[in-house]
Write a protein that holds these residues in place. Structure first.
Motif, PDB file in Angstrom:
ATOM      1  N   GLY A 138       0.790  -1.218   0.000  1.00 50.57           N
ATOM      2  CA  GLY A 138       0.000   0.000   0.000  1.00 50.57           C
ATOM      3  C   GLY A 138       0.820   1.264   0.000  1.00 50.57           C
ATOM      4  N   GLN A 139       2.091   1.155   0.347  1.00 49.31           N
ATOM      5  CA  GLN A 139       2.986   2.310   0.364  1.00 49.31           C
ATOM      6  C   GLN A 139       3.683   2.517  -0.977  1.00 49.31           C
ATOM      7  N   GLY A 140       3.480   1.563  -1.890  1.00 46.33           N
ATOM      8  CA  GLY A 140       4.145   1.636  -3.188  1.00 46.33           C
ATOM      9  C   GLY A 140       5.136   0.500  -3.368  1.00 46.33           C
ATOM     10  N   SER A 141       6.062   0.656  -4.285  1.00 45.43           N
ATOM     11  CA  SER A 141       7.057  -0.377  -4.554  1.00 45.43           C
ATOM     12  C   SER A 141       7.970  -0.565  -3.338  1.00 45.43           C
ATOM     13  N   LEU A 142       8.240  -1.825  -2.996  1.00 44.38           N
ATOM     14  CA  LEU A 142       9.135  -2.102  -1.872  1.00 44.38           C
ATOM     15  C   LEU A 142      10.566  -1.723  -2.238  1.00 44.38           C
ATOM     16  N   PRO A 143      11.373  -1.288  -1.257  1.00 45.64           N
ATOM     17  CA  PRO A 143      12.781  -0.992  -1.549  1.00 45.64           C
ATOM     18  C   PRO A 143      13.512  -2.249  -1.995  1.00 45.64           C
ATOM     19  N   ALA A 144      14.565  -2.071  -2.774  1.00 40.24           N
ATOM     20  CA  ALA A 144      15.314  -3.217  -3.311  1.00 40.24           C
ATOM     21  C   ALA A 144      15.819  -4.129  -2.213  1.00 40.24           C
TER      22      ALA A 144
ATOM     23  N   LEU B 268      12.314  -9.969  -2.479  1.00 40.21           N
ATOM     24  CA  LEU B 268      12.730 -11.366  -2.335  1.00 40.21           C
ATOM     25  C   LEU B 268      13.916 -11.700  -3.234  1.00 40.21           C
ATOM     26  N   GLY B 269      14.024 -11.037  -4.374  1.00 44.99           N
ATOM     27  CA  GLY B 269      15.120 -11.278  -5.309  1.00 44.99           C
ATOM     28  C   GLY B 269      15.768  -9.990  -5.732  1.00 44.99           C
ATOM     29  N   SER B 270      16.960 -10.113  -6.304  1.00 46.65           N
ATOM     30  CA  SER B 270      17.708  -8.931  -6.747  1.00 46.65           C
ATOM     31  C   SER B 270      17.432  -8.581  -8.198  1.00 46.65           C
ATOM     32  N   GLY B 271      16.940  -9.555  -8.992  1.00 43.01           N
ATOM     33  CA  GLY B 271      16.740  -9.336 -10.412  1.00 43.01           C
ATOM     34  C   GLY B 271      18.008  -9.465 -11.236  1.00 43.01           C
TER      35      GLY B 271
END
Length: 303
Positions: free
Chosen positions: A152-158, A162-165
């Motif tokens: 609800g606050q927006g995109s989670l910080p990196a 769960l993954g780095s991408g």
């Protein structure tokens, strides 16, 4: 925003923890060993962890809790070469105070980034009652965990994803000296983190050491169902600064030294174990979040 990499001292330290032979033996719990996996045999290890980090020097009063289960499967391809696959399941929660003074909680859970790696014995010196081995290892961390979760606050910080991408190679070398009464392991390793989504975790270098000493029975003989080992491990970890859009995050990275007492009960085909990892020194950059402790417990099966 949580500035430290939450996985750095939790799940992935476990991913290089593995040992197997024709019979189970004592082994480090926070890093690798050079003892072999018997050709044609599998080893399965499961470790459950709880990590808490609340040493926040900033006004955000951040607190991180991580619950996880790390599954590792190894196979002895030859007497000298073994391959391993690692898959974590993580539940991560971040509590912090906003600029307005409100206390909020952000969380995510699911499968994290998997690892594949191989280990090869390049030197061995065997004699009655003892062995010495040296084995380099190398592998890659795969972007199997979600790296675009939001709430609800927006995109989670990196650092909370769960993954780095990213595709991140790692490698190192481990040495083991084993006798009937005790075992000593030492490891040096390096992980090269690459960029994804405009974010790059700092590279990680570490030195590890472990002493496993047989506490019971003190005298070897027939009819003993298992062995109880006391274990003491030390971990020196250096993390480079994270980069956001190519700019260093001054509130990330630094050097940490951990001391970890442990117990292991070892039988011919299975092991149960528990360990507590406590920070002795945390020389971190800026407002990087400090660890409180990490607890791990689990089992290992040879088959």
């Amino acid at each position: 925003m949580c500035r430290s990499r939450i996985l750095a001292s939790t799940g992935w330290t476990i991913s290089l923890v593995f040992i197997a032979s024709a019979a189970a033996t004592a082994a480090p719990q926070t890093f690798n060993t050079a003892l072999p996996v018997a050709e044609g045999e599998f080893v399965f290890r499961e470790q459950f962890l709880y990590r808490k980090a609340s040493g926040d020097p900033s006004r955000a009063d951040r607190e991180v809790e991580v619950l996880g289960a790390i599954s590792v499967l190894g196979y002895g391809m030859t007497g000298d070469f073994a391959g391993f696959a690692v898959l974590p399941y993580l539940d991560k929660e971040l509590g912090l105070t906003t600029a307005s003074g409100a206390r909020i909680t952000r969380s995510t859970s699911g499968i994290g980034d998997a690892r594949l790696f191989g280990r090869y014995t390049v030197y061995r010196d065997d004699a009655p009652g003892r062995t010495f081995r040296i084995a380099p290892f190398a592998g890659i961390e795969l972007p199997t965990g979600d790296d675009d979760d939001s709430d609800g606050q927006g995109s989670l910080p990196a650092t909370l994803q769960l993954g780095s991408g990213s595709w991140d190679p790692f490698g190192g070398v481990v040495a083991t000296y084993q006798t009937l009464d005790y075992q000593i392991d030492a490891q040096a390793s390096y992980k090269l983190n690459t960029e994804a989504n405009g974010f790059e975790f700092g590279d990680e270098a570490r030195l590890d050491a472990s002493l496993q000493y047989r506490l019971w029975p003190r005298e070897l003989g027939p009819g003993v169902p298992g062995f109880l080992y006391g274990v003491l491990e030390g971990n020196l970890l250096y993390r480079g600064k994270n980069e956001i859009g190519g700019i260093d995050d001054r509130d990330s990275g630094g050097t940490s030294l951990f001391l970890s007492p442990s117990l292991q009960y070892v039988t011919k085909r299975w092991i149960v174990e528990a360990i507590v990892q406590v920070p002795l020194v945390q020389d971190l950059n800026g407002d990087a979040l400090e660890d409180d402790f990490t607890v791990r417990a689990g089992f290992r099966l040879n088959f």
